[in-house]
Write an enzyme that holds these catalytic residues in place. Sequence first.
Site, PDB file in Angstrom:
ATOM      1  N   LYS A 114       0.829  -1.218   0.000  1.00 56.75           N
ATOM      2  CA  LYS A 114       0.000   0.000   0.000  1.00 56.75           C
ATOM      3  C   LYS A 114       0.857   1.259   0.000  1.00 56.75           C
ATOM      4  O   LYS A 114       0.649   2.187  -0.783  1.00 56.75           O
ATOM      5  CB  LYS A 114      -0.926   0.018   1.238  1.00 56.75           C
TER       6      LYS A 114
ATOM      7  N   ARG B 209      -9.242   0.898   9.359  1.00 62.14           N
ATOM      8  CA  ARG B 209      -8.855  -0.459   9.744  1.00 62.14           C
ATOM      9  C   ARG B 209     -10.034  -1.198  10.363  1.00 62.14           C
ATOM     10  O   ARG B 209      -9.954  -2.402  10.577  1.00 62.14           O
ATOM     11  CB  ARG B 209      -7.758  -0.426  10.810  1.00 62.14           C
TER      12      ARG B 209
ATOM     13  N   ARG C 264      12.099  -5.268   4.970  1.00 65.17           N
ATOM     14  CA  ARG C 264      11.862  -3.878   4.571  1.00 65.17           C
ATOM     15  C   ARG C 264      12.861  -2.931   5.251  1.00 65.17           C
ATOM     16  O   ARG C 264      13.179  -3.075   6.427  1.00 65.17           O
ATOM     17  CB  ARG C 264      10.446  -3.445   4.958  1.00 65.17           C
TER      18      ARG C 264
ATOM     19  N   ARG D  39      11.791  -0.526  10.635  1.00 67.04           N
ATOM     20  CA  ARG D  39      10.706  -0.172  11.560  1.00 67.04           C
ATOM     21  C   ARG D  39      10.720  -1.095  12.764  1.00 67.04           C
ATOM     22  O   ARG D  39      10.959  -2.283  12.625  1.00 67.04           O
ATOM     23  CB  ARG D  39       9.357  -0.308  10.839  1.00 67.04           C
TER      24      ARG D  39
ATOM     25  N   ARG E  53       0.734  -8.565  13.839  1.00 65.53           N
ATOM     26  CA  ARG E  53       0.042  -7.621  12.948  1.00 65.53           C
ATOM     27  C   ARG E  53      -0.794  -8.366  11.915  1.00 65.53           C
ATOM     28  O   ARG E  53      -1.896  -7.929  11.562  1.00 65.53           O
ATOM     29  CB  ARG E  53       1.068  -6.710  12.240  1.00 65.53           C
TER      30      ARG E  53
HETATM   31  P1  G5P Z   1       1.012   0.979   9.017  1.00 67.65           P
HETATM   32  O1  G5P Z   1       2.200   1.826   8.928  1.00 67.65           O
HETATM   33  O2  G5P Z   1      -0.202   1.344   8.250  1.00 67.65           O
HETATM   34  P2  G5P Z   1       0.676  -1.687   7.925  1.00 67.65           P
HETATM   35  O3  G5P Z   1       1.005  -2.848   8.805  1.00 67.65           O
HETATM   36  O4  G5P Z   1      -0.738  -1.514   7.619  1.00 67.65           O
HETATM   37  O5  G5P Z   1       1.457  -0.497   8.639  1.00 67.65           O
HETATM   38  P3  G5P Z   1       2.733  -1.662   6.117  1.00 67.65           P
HETATM   39  O6  G5P Z   1       3.548  -2.607   6.933  1.00 67.65           O
HETATM   40  O7  G5P Z   1       3.167  -0.260   6.086  1.00 67.65           O
HETATM   41  O8  G5P Z   1       1.256  -1.758   6.534  1.00 67.65           O
HETATM   42  P4  G5P Z   1       2.457  -1.651   3.226  1.00 67.65           P
HETATM   43  O9  G5P Z   1       2.480  -0.178   3.272  1.00 67.65           O
HETATM   44  O10 G5P Z   1       1.276  -2.325   2.613  1.00 67.65           O
HETATM   45  O11 G5P Z   1       2.639  -2.316   4.671  1.00 67.65           O
HETATM   46  O12 G5P Z   1       3.766  -2.225   2.538  1.00 67.65           O
HETATM   47  P5  G5P Z   1       5.016  -1.482   1.809  1.00 67.65           P
HETATM   48  O13 G5P Z   1       5.832  -0.717   2.797  1.00 67.65           O
HETATM   49  O14 G5P Z   1       4.541  -0.775   0.607  1.00 67.65           O
HETATM   50  O15 G5P Z   1       5.843  -2.764   1.324  1.00 67.65           O
HETATM   51  C1  G5P Z   1       6.371  -3.719   2.256  1.00 67.65           C
HETATM   52  C2  G5P Z   1       7.709  -4.262   1.716  1.00 67.65           C
HETATM   53  O16 G5P Z   1       7.473  -4.961   0.479  1.00 67.65           O
HETATM   54  C3  G5P Z   1       8.742  -3.180   1.397  1.00 67.65           C
HETATM   55  O17 G5P Z   1      10.021  -3.644   1.747  1.00 67.65           O
HETATM   56  C4  G5P Z   1       8.630  -2.987  -0.111  1.00 67.65           C
HETATM   57  O18 G5P Z   1       9.885  -2.587  -0.668  1.00 67.65           O
HETATM   58  C5  G5P Z   1       8.223  -4.395  -0.582  1.00 67.65           C
HETATM   59  N1  G5P Z   1       7.345  -4.340  -1.753  1.00 67.65           N
HETATM   60  C6  G5P Z   1       6.381  -3.424  -2.036  1.00 67.65           C
HETATM   61  N2  G5P Z   1       5.779  -3.679  -3.210  1.00 67.65           N
HETATM   62  C7  G5P Z   1       6.356  -4.814  -3.683  1.00 67.65           C
HETATM   63  C8  G5P Z   1       6.157  -5.613  -4.855  1.00 67.65           C
HETATM   64  O19 G5P Z   1       5.317  -5.318  -5.723  1.00 67.65           O
HETATM   65  N3  G5P Z   1       6.922  -6.736  -4.985  1.00 67.65           N
HETATM   66  C9  G5P Z   1       7.851  -7.093  -4.038  1.00 67.65           C
HETATM   67  N4  G5P Z   1       8.567  -8.209  -4.222  1.00 67.65           N
HETATM   68  N5  G5P Z   1       8.073  -6.356  -2.926  1.00 67.65           N
HETATM   69  C10 G5P Z   1       7.350  -5.246  -2.742  1.00 67.65           C
HETATM   70  O20 G5P Z   1       0.560   0.822  10.518  1.00 67.65           O
HETATM   71  C11 G5P Z   1       1.489   0.557  11.532  1.00 67.65           C
HETATM   72  C12 G5P Z   1       0.784   0.507  12.877  1.00 67.65           C
HETATM   73  O21 G5P Z   1       0.176   1.781  13.150  1.00 67.65           O
HETATM   74  C13 G5P Z   1      -1.094   1.628  13.790  1.00 67.65           C
HETATM   75  C14 G5P Z   1      -1.226   0.146  14.094  1.00 67.65           C
HETATM   76  O22 G5P Z   1      -0.673  -0.102  15.356  1.00 67.65           O
HETATM   77  C15 G5P Z   1      -0.369  -0.495  12.984  1.00 67.65           C
HETATM   78  O23 G5P Z   1       0.095  -1.807  13.328  1.00 67.65           O
HETATM   79  N6  G5P Z   1      -2.145   2.130  12.902  1.00 67.65           N
HETATM   80  C16 G5P Z   1      -3.461   2.116  13.167  1.00 67.65           C
HETATM   81  N7  G5P Z   1      -4.167   1.637  14.230  1.00 67.65           N
HETATM   82  C17 G5P Z   1      -5.501   1.745  14.175  1.00 67.65           C
HETATM   83  N8  G5P Z   1      -6.172   2.285  13.132  1.00 67.65           N
HETATM   84  C18 G5P Z   1      -5.514   2.781  12.058  1.00 67.65           C
HETATM   85  N9  G5P Z   1      -6.194   3.324  11.020  1.00 67.65           N
HETATM   86  C19 G5P Z   1      -4.089   2.701  12.037  1.00 67.65           C
HETATM   87  N10 G5P Z   1      -3.144   3.080  11.149  1.00 67.65           N
HETATM   88  C20 G5P Z   1      -1.966   2.726  11.673  1.00 67.65           C
HETATM   89 MG    MG Z   2       2.798   1.254   4.830  1.00 68.00          MG
END
Ligand code: G5P
Ligand code: MG
Length: 211
Positions: free
Chosen positions: A14, A89, A125, A158, A169
Amino acid sequence: MDISVFLGAPGSGKGTQAKRLSEEAAFQHLSTGDMLRAAIADGSDLGKKAKGFIDRGELVPDDIMIALIDTTLAKLPASSKIILDGFPRTVAQAEALDNNPKTRVNRAVTFEIPEGVLVERLTGRRICSKCGEPFHVKFMPPKKDGICDKCSGSLYQRSDDKEDVVKRRLVVFQQSNSQLLNFYRTSQRLKELDANAGVESIQTNLVRLLS
Ligand code: G5P
Ligand code: MG
């Protein structure tokens, strides 16, 4: 406002895709995770309240998150095209957006990905401490170890990308995701994206879904 929400598991891409769209097209990327991490770094009240939840891989309570997104959206012009990454969420968060006519969600994109690839994506990551660019030690390695290709900032991991927190998570995600998908499916706003296809082709498909 034109509001798209990105739904999908931790690590489904995302943030990577939202950042690219905000750099190449007229989308404003709002990540609640990034806002909370910035608040923790600032030592603000919000950061103090959120830190424990984040470090355990739990969701921050709805009232805190809804207030945060309300205040953030209220400051933006009505013409904004917004990508919400990581919010909502829970169904309570989704309802809070829709309850205000100005912030009613136009579409929800769900990043579909097999669960088996997520632990490796998350534990590998690395993120630039200066510009936020995401890397991966194996899938998207920087040209120079530990250094951002774009701005030469240093890369960090992170605190919630350690394997035990990652696993928690993923469980927490499973607990609320299907209700959230149903919420947008029943109102005909849900769009499915194959998020296991390569960064460029995912972006092309995403642009089509958002137009
Ligand atoms: P976050 O920060 O929102 P998450 O857990 O929802 O965290 P995260 O981990 O940030 O989501 P993402 O953004 O979907 O995942 O993933 P990303 O960073 O783009 O990619 C992940 C890895 O894969 C990277 O290394 C990237 O380089 C690689 N990658 C990406 N695309 C590709 C691809 O196409 N191919 C390949 N091979 N690799 C790829 O939330 C963190 C915490 O904040 C709180 C909660 O405690 C949560 O746990 N929080 C909330 N709590 C309640 N309500 C809400 N609305 C909240 N929002 C945040
Ligand atoms: Mg993210």
